[in-house]
Design an enzyme around this catalytic site. Structure first.
Site, mmCIF file in Angstrom:
data_model
loop_
_atom_site.group_PDB
_atom_site.id
_atom_site.type_symbol
_atom_site.label_atom_id
_atom_site.label_comp_id
_atom_site.label_asym_id
_atom_site.label_seq_id
_atom_site.Cartn_x
_atom_site.Cartn_y
_atom_site.Cartn_z
ATOM 1 N N SER A 294 61.094 34.309 11.296
ATOM 2 C CA SER A 294 60.797 33.007 12.140
ATOM 3 C C SER A 294 61.693 32.452 12.757
ATOM 4 O O SER A 294 61.971 32.941 13.865
ATOM 5 C CB SER A 294 60.724 31.775 10.796
ATOM 6 O OG SER A 294 59.974 30.937 11.362
ATOM 7 N N ASP A 305 65.669 38.062 25.432
ATOM 8 C CA ASP A 305 65.180 37.825 26.771
ATOM 9 C C ASP A 305 65.818 37.256 27.900
ATOM 10 O O ASP A 305 65.567 37.658 29.151
ATOM 11 C CB ASP A 305 63.717 37.095 26.371
ATOM 12 C CG ASP A 305 62.523 37.811 26.127
ATOM 13 O OD1 ASP A 305 62.981 38.998 25.567
ATOM 14 O OD2 ASP A 305 61.420 36.932 25.615
ATOM 15 N N LYS A 319 57.419 37.113 11.618
ATOM 16 C CA LYS A 319 56.670 35.531 11.198
ATOM 17 C C LYS A 319 56.863 34.782 12.585
ATOM 18 O O LYS A 319 57.840 34.127 12.482
ATOM 19 C CB LYS A 319 57.423 35.184 9.945
ATOM 20 C CG LYS A 319 56.550 34.284 9.282
ATOM 21 C CD LYS A 319 56.721 32.668 9.810
ATOM 22 C CE LYS A 319 56.190 31.611 9.154
ATOM 23 N NZ LYS A 319 55.970 30.331 9.467
#
Length: 439
Positions: A294, A305, A319
């Protein structure tokens, strides 16, 4: 049945309320769609009426409706649920940093009740429960078809009481049984250490409660001139979204951190970094594993990224869905999945997880002393007496070093001995050194 007249009135009132709620949507739909929707709602009321009239036990209408709501939510996905007054209160407690239980976070994975991660220092962690363990039984009760909320209710209890978990673990030939004593779970969500003889700051984030950003900022401000930072998110099951966004903002100046996209356009949102929130450009390495879920995946994936950090460890849990708590009546609510998280590159976390830049499995660092190397002490005419003095002095110093001051130091520093017991952490230290050279 004696309750039928009242039940009928209740059904009519409920049906009228539902049709009023959906009226604007119904007008927009085609005639066929409207007919189908009304027919489905009518079917639902007939089912409720039939159960109330013919079921073997006399069930009150409010109990029937409650069970129907629970069944509906449980069949949507593993994270949606109906929260009655007790569960609603428990949900609020979880974000305050203190609650009773075992100290594990669980989820449904491939139909099995799976431990995302044990929280560090809790009864489950001390007992040896690990991320990825599948809970087969709770106190001899099978978890087959058991919901997450049902399992949580069984595992929580008064501090000092016993509970038994039967665990299936990969690599073990038979189930493992853990006897655990419940306790009040107090989580130190962030703690920092230095690496022995290295100018590297180690930050361990255990879970994302309401204090994470402030605690991390404080630790970094106290160690501004470090060579690099290691952010350890291993076995971190997640928590508050705003804290995950704020943590990334500490290291990233601009751009999207995470976006959420749902069925309704109103639920779509982008969370962006701000230059004002960035307090360091120090080289960064993030540690993750299968227990990172999460919010941990948002942080590690966003930093990856943005090419702001090197991610080391194992693939994360996966998740990546958004749950909103939507009140329906006083002290009751729905925890409903309304959207999915997407990382800056557009990739999803849900069921995919974050793949590290460098895969490193847990274990000790393989090393050994070269016993065949010729040393001065191996020479025939070495100074035996002087060597004995040196050895005696070393032993004496080691004994004196075992003081309370040293124990205090261990809480503030990761020793070389501890470092070599953790291959993933050792790899992170080596990566920081490379990044510092390139810088």
């Amino acid at each position: 049945m004696k309750h039928l007249p009242f039940a009928t009135i209740g059904f009519v009132a409920t049906f009228v309320g539902i049709t009023t709620f959906f009226s604007s949507t119904l007008l927009a739909d085609s005639a066929d769609g409207e007919k189908s929707r009304l027919a489905s709602l009518a079917k639902f009321t007939r089912v409720l009426a039939t159960i109330e009239k013919y079921y073997v036990d006399d069930i009150q209408i409010d109990e029937i409706v409650k069970k129907s709501i629970e069944g509906l939510l449980n069949n949507l996905d593993a994270h949606s649920a109906y929260l009655d007054e007790k569960h609603f209160k428990d949900l609020k407690i979880q974000t305050e940093g203190e609650f009773g239980g075992l100290g594990i976070t669980i989820s449904q994975k491939d139909g099995a009740l799976t431990i995302i991660a044990p929280m560090e220092g809790t009864p489950a962690d001390k007992a040896g429960v690990k991320a990825g363990d599948i809970i087969l039984k709770i106190n001899k009760q099978s978890t087959l078809n058991m919901t997450i909320d049902e399992a949580v209710n069984l595992m929580r209890g008064k501090p000092g009481t016993n509970i038994e978990l039967t665990i299936v673990r990969e690599g073990e030939n038979k189930p493992l049984i853990f006897a655990i004593v419940r306790d009040i779970i107090k989580i130190e969500s962030v703690y920092s250490k230095k690496i022995e003889n290295e100018n590297i700051l180690y930050l361990r984030v255990v879970n994302f409660d309401k204090n994470i950003v402030g605690d991390v900022q404080e630790a970094i401000n106290k160690n501004k001139k470090v060579q690099g930072i290691i952010l350890d998110l291993r076995n971190n099951p997640g928590g508050l979204l705003n804290q995950a966004v704020g943590l990334v903002d500490i290291f990233v100046e601009d751009g999207i951190i995470v976006s959420q996209k749902g069925r309704l356009e109103s639920e779509n949102e982008e969370y962006k970094a701000t230059k004002a929130g960035t307090i360091t450009k120090t080289p960064l390495v993030v540690l993750v594993n299968g227990g990172s879920a999460s919010a941990s995946e948002i942080v590690s994936g966003a930093l990856q990224d943005h090419k702001r950090a090197i991610i080391i460890g194992e693939k994360t849990f996966g998740k990546g869905s958004v749950q909103a708590v939507l009140p329906i009546v006083d002290n009751e609510a729905l925890r409903l999945t309304i959207a999915r998280y997407y990382l800056p590159s557009g990739r999803t976390i849900q069921a995919e997880g974050v793949t590290p830049d460098i895969i490193v499995y847990p274990g000790e660092v393989p090393h050994k002393n070269n016993e065949q190397t010729l040393k001065e002490k191996d020479l025939k005419k070495h100074l035996e007496g002087e060597l004995k003095k040196v050895d005696d002095t070393k032993v004496e110093k080691k004994e004196k070093a075992k003081t309370k001051e040293t124990q205090k130091l261990d809480k503030e520093m990761i020793t070389h001995e501890n470092l070599f017991k953790d291959l993933q952490l050792k790899s992170a230290v080596d990566a920081i050194k490379v990044l510092a050279i390139k810088k």
